[in-house]
Design a protein around this motif. Structure first.
Motif, PDB file in Angstrom:
ATOM      1  N   MET B   1      32.748  -6.018 -36.461  1.00 47.75           N
ATOM      2  CA  MET B   1      31.918  -5.124 -36.064  1.00 47.75           C
ATOM      3  C   MET B   1      31.331  -4.484 -37.172  1.00 47.75           C
ATOM      4  N   SER B   2      31.793  -3.708 -38.167  1.00 49.66           N
ATOM      5  CA  SER B   2      30.940  -3.224 -39.176  1.00 49.66           C
ATOM      6  C   SER B   2      30.318  -4.320 -40.283  1.00 49.66           C
ATOM      7  N   GLU B   3      31.145  -5.462 -39.981  1.00 43.40           N
ATOM      8  CA  GLU B   3      30.678  -6.591 -41.106  1.00 43.40           C
ATOM      9  C   GLU B   3      29.107  -6.832 -40.325  1.00 43.40           C
ATOM     10  N   ASP B   4      29.091  -6.961 -38.957  1.00 46.17           N
ATOM     11  CA  ASP B   4      27.811  -7.219 -38.349  1.00 46.17           C
ATOM     12  C   ASP B   4      26.748  -6.411 -38.605  1.00 46.17           C
ATOM     13  N   LEU B   5      27.122  -5.105 -38.623  1.00 46.34           N
ATOM     14  CA  LEU B   5      26.376  -4.121 -38.930  1.00 46.34           C
ATOM     15  C   LEU B   5      25.638  -4.024 -40.412  1.00 46.34           C
ATOM     16  N   LEU B   6      26.686  -4.400 -41.168  1.00 52.59           N
ATOM     17  CA  LEU B   6      26.306  -4.731 -42.815  1.00 52.59           C
ATOM     18  C   LEU B   6      25.207  -5.752 -42.918  1.00 52.59           C
ATOM     19  N   ALA B   7      25.423  -6.900 -42.073  1.00 57.03           N
ATOM     20  CA  ALA B   7      24.457  -8.023 -41.945  1.00 57.03           C
ATOM     21  C   ALA B   7      23.296  -7.817 -41.454  1.00 57.03           C
ATOM     22  N   GLU B   8      23.378  -7.051 -40.456  1.00 55.22           N
ATOM     23  CA  GLU B   8      22.210  -6.504 -39.948  1.00 55.22           C
ATOM     24  C   GLU B   8      21.265  -5.921 -40.956  1.00 55.22           C
ATOM     25  N   ILE B   9      21.923  -4.927 -41.665  1.00 55.18           N
ATOM     26  CA  ILE B   9      21.130  -4.069 -42.809  1.00 55.18           C
ATOM     27  C   ILE B   9      20.756  -5.046 -43.725  1.00 55.18           C
ATOM     28  N   THR B  10      21.401  -6.132 -44.098  1.00 56.28           N
ATOM     29  CA  THR B  10      20.995  -7.099 -45.264  1.00 56.28           C
ATOM     30  C   THR B  10      19.704  -7.631 -44.414  1.00 56.28           C
ATOM     31  N   GLU B  11      19.800  -8.114 -43.382  1.00 55.20           N
ATOM     32  CA  GLU B  11      18.402  -8.709 -42.718  1.00 55.20           C
ATOM     33  C   GLU B  11      17.556  -8.033 -42.570  1.00 55.20           C
ATOM     34  N   SER B  12      17.488  -6.681 -42.217  1.00 55.88           N
ATOM     35  CA  SER B  12      16.446  -5.788 -42.227  1.00 55.88           C
ATOM     36  C   SER B  12      15.894  -5.529 -43.387  1.00 55.88           C
ATOM     37  N   VAL B  13      16.486  -5.401 -44.761  1.00 56.86           N
ATOM     38  CA  VAL B  13      16.054  -5.387 -45.729  1.00 56.86           C
ATOM     39  C   VAL B  13      14.944  -6.580 -46.082  1.00 56.86           C
ATOM     40  N   ILE B  14      15.857  -7.785 -45.924  1.00 55.68           N
ATOM     41  CA  ILE B  14      14.941  -8.983 -46.141  1.00 55.68           C
ATOM     42  C   ILE B  14      13.706  -9.137 -45.405  1.00 55.68           C
ATOM     43  N   GLY B  15      13.845  -8.783 -44.106  1.00 60.02           N
ATOM     44  CA  GLY B  15      12.837  -8.996 -43.078  1.00 60.02           C
ATOM     45  C   GLY B  15      11.777  -7.894 -43.266  1.00 60.02           C
ATOM     46  N   GLY B  16      11.839  -6.959 -44.062  1.00 62.54           N
ATOM     47  CA  GLY B  16      10.587  -6.058 -44.497  1.00 62.54           C
ATOM     48  C   GLY B  16      10.462  -5.096 -43.227  1.00 62.54           C
ATOM     49  N   GLU B  17      11.838  -4.422 -42.844  1.00 63.64           N
ATOM     50  CA  GLU B  17      11.459  -3.432 -41.847  1.00 63.64           C
ATOM     51  C   GLU B  17      12.189  -2.184 -42.188  1.00 63.64           C
ATOM     52  N   PRO B  18      11.371  -1.414 -43.262  1.00 64.51           N
ATOM     53  CA  PRO B  18      12.016  -0.198 -43.627  1.00 64.51           C
ATOM     54  C   PRO B  18      12.789   0.920 -42.447  1.00 64.51           C
ATOM     55  N   GLU B  19      11.985   1.041 -41.462  1.00 63.67           N
ATOM     56  CA  GLU B  19      12.615   1.795 -40.422  1.00 63.67           C
ATOM     57  C   GLU B  19      13.700   1.470 -39.840  1.00 63.67           C
ATOM     58  N   THR B  20      13.879   0.159 -39.669  1.00 63.71           N
ATOM     59  CA  THR B  20      15.308  -0.427 -39.171  1.00 63.71           C
ATOM     60  C   THR B  20      16.162  -0.183 -40.216  1.00 63.71           C
ATOM     61  N   VAL B  21      16.088  -0.317 -41.377  1.00 64.31           N
ATOM     62  CA  VAL B  21      16.829  -0.087 -42.452  1.00 64.31           C
ATOM     63  C   VAL B  21      17.519   1.297 -42.352  1.00 64.31           C
ATOM     64  N   ILE B  22      16.741   2.184 -42.318  1.00 67.61           N
ATOM     65  CA  ILE B  22      17.245   3.590 -42.179  1.00 67.61           C
ATOM     66  C   ILE B  22      18.062   3.991 -40.865  1.00 67.61           C
ATOM     67  N   ALA B  23      17.465   3.347 -39.707  1.00 66.32           N
ATOM     68  CA  ALA B  23      18.081   3.544 -38.558  1.00 66.32           C
ATOM     69  C   ALA B  23      19.614   2.932 -38.683  1.00 66.32           C
ATOM     70  N   LEU B  24      19.782   1.718 -38.915  1.00 64.12           N
ATOM     71  CA  LEU B  24      20.961   0.918 -39.154  1.00 64.12           C
ATOM     72  C   LEU B  24      21.739   1.684 -40.273  1.00 64.12           C
ATOM     73  N   THR B  25      21.330   2.203 -41.298  1.00 63.39           N
ATOM     74  CA  THR B  25      22.126   2.890 -42.396  1.00 63.39           C
ATOM     75  C   THR B  25      22.610   4.263 -41.656  1.00 63.39           C
TER      76      THR B  25
END
Lengths: 487, 217
Positions: B1-25
């Motif tokens: 579960m936490s691994e999925d979330l960390l992977a999502e953070i990684t993806e949102s950094v790469i994907g250029g979605e600063p807002e999503t990065v914050i929300a996920l963090t």
């Protein structure tokens, strides 16, 4: 019919002007110059002195655009009006303020010296396709603090053509003015028959630094023409869409015209620029990207719609060698500038963005300019009827080479290039040594330099120019100036 | 579960979605993930991949800068958490950067600053037209490893020499490496004024900064 290239619809031009006027009101323009802020406030702009931001209402800008002259001339040192800023006149000068030159022997980039620039000025004099000089390179053998005025001093000793120049400081502008006044014989003479234009560059986005703003005010007060060089870097210091970058350019130029006209109503001012479509891989500012050309053509059209003289940095290359990229980029920009009707096209000889000047590129670019000028002259009927009587007379004989009609018209109809452009047969080219364009250009440079005719200025004037420059040099702690190369 | 979330953070950094990065963090913190874990397994891998894609020519500067923005925003959220735990994210080095006095050119300096922070440096960007004493005091205050001096004009590049002289005078020259850049600046100018490094472009600046850090430690 004169061919002209328009890249914007009339509706888009109007929208660009409207949105630019809107930007001047909100967020306004940053003006880091006390005098300009006072002028703007006195005229009715909303000035935040602490933030140094002026919000300029439309009526003030519109009035400035009205009082700015739609045309003016630059004069040769002999007093002839040789450059016309206005309408669809198209003229060319070399790109300016290079910090390197492409060494003629080693083909390596190196810092320019006094001799290099003097030879360059002489070369520009001998190239008929070039209409004006520019303070084309910064000589590394004098202190940086007098780098701007020293170029003008050198050029004034060797030139006849008018010059596009610019100051790097507030004080040095005054020395440069002194040099110009001495050359033409008085302030009134300089105002009525200017021999120079000063480039003044706002900083994107929407900022007038103290220095450039003061140069703009001082030019206006002396009625010396100033050329606005607004340089939105689309995608970096300006929005990435080309139309939006043109709007930012328009707002910066309108604020410049306003400051100029508030300083001195009727002072000559040019709608110019050096924009760039920012390179998203290298982080550089290409001068020859098609996006750059499009912004240039678009803002030129906006300037014309406002009835102002125009300028653009076009015809340059980003290449580091005089190679195929260099040729194709220079040709593309030069032809578009000509078709867009840019009054003064600065850029010949320049490469490595806006950093390097090359003698060989300059003479190659002169051929491109020759072609562009021919293109602009368009296709004319010449005779009435155009062909009917002639071809009926000739019947089916292919003997036009020997016809008086051919002899009468071929020089007007065709642009005849120098030997730089190779049109020999394969055999003929090989017999001439199978030379590359670079080699042919190098030979052309030598040939032209040997044909240079010294400038007509008197020895008294030369002495005066030297003493003005010497004084400025001493002020920055330089005991002596490099010796002046032979005229 | 936490691994999925960390992977999502990684993806949102790469994907250029600063807002999503914050929300996920923020979500990750709420789930009880350690800030250091979020940084090292979420954010940093995102920046690494973005950097690799850039070197391969697959990504362009806007991709890289927006990824860095996402990372910076998340770091602002995480830093108080790190402080509360008496932890520090070990940066590659601390850099003070600015355009020298009299020069208002921003873009090259900011590009280098962002690229440095994307590469794990702690960057203090002083902006443009920076007074000599501001460089000196910031270097002192942050105990910076490197100072980056930008100049775009032949008339202002003298300012780079003046900062170096001021550093000598303040007794800081031995503690900080000087990196210079800007259109008129060259390797020979860097040597003439006694700078430690020079680079032609932003990517080069990162390499030189990394090399200087290697030389420091």
């Amino acid at each position: 019919m004169r061919p002209i290239f328009k890249i914007l619809s009339d509706e888009l031009v109007n929208q660009i002007i409207d949105e630019a006027l809107g930007l001047l009101l909100d967020p306004g323009v940053r003006v880091h110059n006390h005098e300009a802020l006072e002028l703007l406030a006195a005229a009715g702009a909303d000035v935040d002195s602490e933030m140094q931001v002026a919000r300029i209402p439309e009526d003030i800008v519109r009035r400035a655009l009205e009082t700015a002259p739609s045309e003016f001339y630059l004069y040769s040192l002999e007093g002839e009006p040789v450059v016309h800023y206005g309408g669809d006149s198209v003229q060319f000068d070399p790109g300016s303020a290079a910090i390197t030159i492409l060494d003629r022997e080693t083909q390596q980039l190196r810092a320019p010296m006094t001799d290099d620039f003097v030879n360059f000025v002489k070369l520009v004099e001998t190239i008929p396709q070039l209409d004006a000089q520019s303070t084309a390179m910064i000589c590394s053998d004098v202190s940086e603090e007098i780098g701007d005025l020293y170029r003008l001093y050198l050029a004034l000793n060797y030139m006849r053509k008018p010059i596009i120049t610019g100051a790097f400081g507030i004080d040095t502008w005054w020395t440069m003015k002194e040099l110009l006044v001495a050359t033409v014989g008085g302030e009134a003479e300089l105002a009525s028959k200017p021999i120079a234009v000063f480039d003044v560059c706002p900083s994107p986005p929407l900022l007038w630094s103290e220095l450039t703003c003061q140069n703009l005010i001082d030019c206006a007060r002396a009625e010396i023409p100033a050329e606005l060089v607004s340089m939105p870097l689309a995608g970096a210091t300006a929005p990435v869409t080309l139309a939006a970058a043109v709007i930012q350019h328009a707002a910066e130029c309108m604020s410049g015209v306003t400051i100029c006209q508030l300083s001195q109503e009727g002072a000559p001012i040019v709608w110019g620029g050096s924009p760039s479509a920012f390179d998203m891989r290298e982080g550089t500012t290409p001068m020859a990207a098609v996006g750059t050309w499009m912004i240039d053509c678009a803002y030129t059209q906006v300037g014309k719609a406002l009835n102002l003289p125009t300028h653009a940095y076009l015809g340059m290359s980003d290449a580091k060698l005089v190679d195929a990229q260099c040729g194709l980029e220079s040709a593309g920009g030069t032809l578009l500038a000509a078709l867009a009707g840019v009054n003064m096209v600065s850029g010949a000889g320049m490469m490595d963005f806006e950093s390097c000047q090359s003698f060989e590129k300059l003479v190659i670019d002169a051929e491109i300019i020759g072609m562009a000028k021919r293109l602009l002259a368009g296709i004319e009927a010449r005779e009435e009827p155009i062909a009917l009587s002639l071809i009926r007379k000739m019947g089916h004989r292919a003997e036009y080479l020997a016809e008086p009609h051919t002899l009468k018209w071929f020089r007007d109809e065709f642009y005849i290039p120098s030997e730089i452009i190779d049109r020999s047969s394969l055999d003929g080219w090989q017999k001439k040594g199978a030379k590359t364009a670079w080699q042919r250009a190098a030979e052309r440079v030598d040939h032209l330099l040997s044909s240079y005719q010294p400038s007509p200025i008197s020895d008294e004037l030369r002495t005066e120019l030297r003493s003005i420059t010497m004084k400025a040099a001493q002020n920055v702690g330089m005991g002596e100036l490099p010796p002046l190369p032979d005229a | 579960m936490s691994e999925d979330l960390l992977a999502e953070i990684t993806e949102s950094v790469i994907g250029g979605e600063p807002e999503t990065v914050i929300a996920l963090t923020r979500q990750a913190l709420e789930m009880g993930l350690e800030p250091m874990e979020i940084i090292n397994q979420g954010l940093v891998p995102g920046m690494d991949i973005a950097g690799e894609k850039f070197s391969r020519g697959e990504f362009f500067l806007p991709h890289l800068l927006i990824a860095a923005k996402g990372m910076q925003n998340a770091m602002e959220l995480l830093e108080p958490e790190l402080v509360a735990r008496k932890q520090t994210f070990k940066s590659v080095g601390t850099v003070v950067i600015g355009t020298v006095q009299g020069d208002i050119h921003e873009i090259g300096k900011s590009l280098v600053g962002t690229m440095l922070s994307a590469n794990g440096f702690k960057v203090h960007d002083l902006g443009v037209d920076v007074r000599i004493e501001n460089f000196v005091s910031k270097i002192e205050e942050t105990r910076a490893d490197i100072v980056g001096l930008s100049a775009l004009l032949t008339t202002t590049m003298i300012g780079q020499r003046e900062v170096i002289e001021a550093l000598v005078e303040a007794g800081l020259r031995d503690r900080v490496k000087v990196l210079v850049g800007g259109a008129p600046v060259s390797q020979s100018w860097a040597e003439e004024i006694g700078a430690d490094g020079y680079a032609e472009d932003a990517t080069g600046a990162i390499q030189v900064a990394q090399k200087l850090m290697g030389a420091k430690s």
